[in-house]
Design a protein around this motif. Structure first.
Motif, mmCIF file in Angstrom:
data_model
loop_
_atom_site.group_PDB
_atom_site.id
_atom_site.type_symbol
_atom_site.label_atom_id
_atom_site.label_comp_id
_atom_site.label_asym_id
_atom_site.label_seq_id
_atom_site.Cartn_x
_atom_site.Cartn_y
_atom_site.Cartn_z
ATOM 1 N N PRO A 15 1.225 -1.212 -0.044
ATOM 2 C CA PRO A 15 0.305 -0.070 0.051
ATOM 3 C C PRO A 15 0.903 1.203 0.155
ATOM 4 O O PRO A 15 0.853 2.737 -0.839
ATOM 5 N N GLY A 16 2.210 1.823 0.673
ATOM 6 C CA GLY A 16 2.692 2.277 0.509
ATOM 7 C C GLY A 16 4.125 2.740 -0.225
ATOM 8 O O GLY A 16 4.934 3.027 -0.239
ATOM 9 N N ALA A 17 3.818 1.239 -0.947
ATOM 10 C CA ALA A 17 5.561 1.446 -1.851
ATOM 11 C C ALA A 17 6.150 2.315 -3.208
ATOM 12 O O ALA A 17 4.909 2.162 -3.875
ATOM 13 N N THR A 18 6.921 2.109 -2.922
ATOM 14 C CA THR A 18 6.995 2.914 -3.557
ATOM 15 C C THR A 18 6.758 2.124 -5.672
ATOM 16 O O THR A 18 7.361 0.781 -5.689
ATOM 17 N N PRO A 19 6.881 2.857 -6.628
ATOM 18 C CA PRO A 19 6.678 1.988 -8.025
ATOM 19 C C PRO A 19 8.131 0.883 -8.364
ATOM 20 O O PRO A 19 7.998 0.054 -8.583
ATOM 21 N N ALA A 20 9.535 1.318 -7.545
ATOM 22 C CA ALA A 20 10.293 0.898 -7.815
ATOM 23 C C ALA A 20 10.243 -0.261 -6.841
ATOM 24 O O ALA A 20 10.444 -1.826 -6.976
ATOM 25 N N GLU A 21 9.986 0.057 -5.804
ATOM 26 C CA GLU A 21 9.824 -1.416 -4.727
ATOM 27 C C GLU A 21 8.520 -2.022 -4.601
ATOM 28 O O GLU A 21 8.481 -3.616 -5.041
ATOM 29 N N LEU A 22 7.613 -1.306 -5.677
ATOM 30 C CA LEU A 22 6.515 -3.102 -6.930
ATOM 31 C C LEU A 22 6.953 -3.431 -7.559
ATOM 32 O O LEU A 22 6.122 -4.832 -7.704
ATOM 33 N N LEU A 23 7.486 -2.912 -8.601
ATOM 34 C CA LEU A 23 8.149 -3.237 -9.231
ATOM 35 C C LEU A 23 9.014 -4.476 -8.552
ATOM 36 O O LEU A 23 9.083 -6.062 -9.857
ATOM 37 N N GLU A 24 9.963 -4.712 -8.118
ATOM 38 C CA GLU A 24 10.911 -5.389 -7.138
ATOM 39 C C GLU A 24 9.451 -6.843 -6.820
ATOM 40 O O GLU A 24 10.239 -7.785 -6.696
ATOM 41 N N THR A 25 9.012 -6.581 -6.035
ATOM 42 C CA THR A 25 7.786 -7.335 -5.916
ATOM 43 C C THR A 25 7.143 -8.420 -7.080
ATOM 44 O O THR A 25 7.126 -9.272 -7.106
ATOM 45 N N LEU A 26 6.899 -7.550 -7.562
ATOM 46 C CA LEU A 26 6.060 -8.025 -9.194
ATOM 47 C C LEU A 26 7.326 -9.245 -9.951
ATOM 48 O O LEU A 26 7.118 -10.421 -10.056
ATOM 49 N N LYS A 27 8.516 -8.853 -9.167
ATOM 50 C CA LYS A 27 10.286 -9.212 -9.841
ATOM 51 C C LYS A 27 9.932 -10.533 -9.559
ATOM 52 O O LYS A 27 10.310 -11.719 -9.099
ATOM 53 N N ARG A 28 10.358 -10.375 -7.720
ATOM 54 C CA ARG A 28 10.555 -11.288 -6.563
ATOM 55 C C ARG A 28 9.795 -12.232 -7.241
ATOM 56 O O ARG A 28 9.474 -13.503 -6.843
ATOM 57 N N ALA A 29 7.713 -12.374 -7.226
ATOM 58 C CA ALA A 29 6.896 -12.790 -7.543
ATOM 59 C C ALA A 29 6.938 -14.087 -8.695
ATOM 60 O O ALA A 29 5.667 -14.821 -8.842
ATOM 61 N N ASP A 30 7.472 -13.318 -9.919
ATOM 62 C CA ASP A 30 7.395 -13.438 -11.178
ATOM 63 C C ASP A 30 6.163 -13.747 -11.506
ATOM 64 O O ASP A 30 5.718 -13.946 -12.508
ATOM 65 N N ALA A 31 5.524 -12.268 -11.687
ATOM 66 C CA ALA A 31 4.542 -12.372 -11.905
ATOM 67 C C ALA A 31 4.413 -10.928 -13.866
ATOM 68 O O ALA A 31 3.307 -12.086 -14.145
ATOM 69 N N LEU A 32 5.354 -11.036 -13.795
ATOM 70 C CA LEU A 32 5.995 -10.845 -15.298
ATOM 71 C C LEU A 32 5.687 -11.771 -16.082
ATOM 72 O O LEU A 32 5.103 -11.504 -17.245
ATOM 73 N N ARG A 33 5.847 -13.041 -15.836
ATOM 74 C CA ARG A 33 6.446 -14.001 -16.711
ATOM 75 C C ARG A 33 5.080 -14.891 -16.039
ATOM 76 O O ARG A 33 4.170 -15.942 -17.157
ATOM 77 N N ARG A 34 4.854 -14.897 -15.745
ATOM 78 C CA ARG A 34 3.167 -15.990 -14.682
ATOM 79 C C ARG A 34 3.033 -15.108 -14.066
ATOM 80 O O ARG A 34 1.978 -15.672 -12.930
ATOM 81 N N PRO A 35 1.404 -14.123 -14.973
ATOM 82 C CA PRO A 35 0.892 -13.490 -14.264
ATOM 83 C C PRO A 35 -0.539 -14.547 -13.365
ATOM 84 O O PRO A 35 -1.031 -13.573 -12.825
#
Length: 102
Positions: free
Chosen positions: A16-36
């Protein structure tokens, strides 16, 4: 999903309070871009597991949608060297996430 949740729990809670860079890190760590589809399952699991669900996991869904709109091929084609591609792609995705969350 349980392992993914354990790896990303703290990042999900800070969304909820994350910066765009932190949100992107979350997406990358969760492999969201490859496996939505797996990421959608992770968010569903987080909503169930958390006694008090993070206030705005939808923010991560919007961040993913924005990051997916970045044309990685165009970024790669415009890079001076292959080593420049990951950083350029991250910057473009961060900018897209920031624009989507305004």
């Amino acid at each position: 999903l349980a392992l993914a949740y354990c790896r990303c729990r703290d990042l999900l809670r800070r969304a909820p309070g994350a910066t765009p860079a932190e949100l992107l890190e979350t997406l990358k760590r969760a492999d969201a871009l490859r496996r939505p589809e797996r990421f959608a399952g992770l968010l569903a699991a987080a909503r169930i597991i958390e006694e008090r669900a993070p206030a705005d996991l939808g923010r991560l869904e919007r961040a993913l949608a924005a990051a997916q709109q970045v044309d990685a091929g165009a970024i790669a084609a415009g890079a001076a060297a292959p080593a420049d591609i990951p950083a350029r792609l991250d910057r473009a995705r961060e900018a897209a996430i920031a624009a989507a969350l305004r």
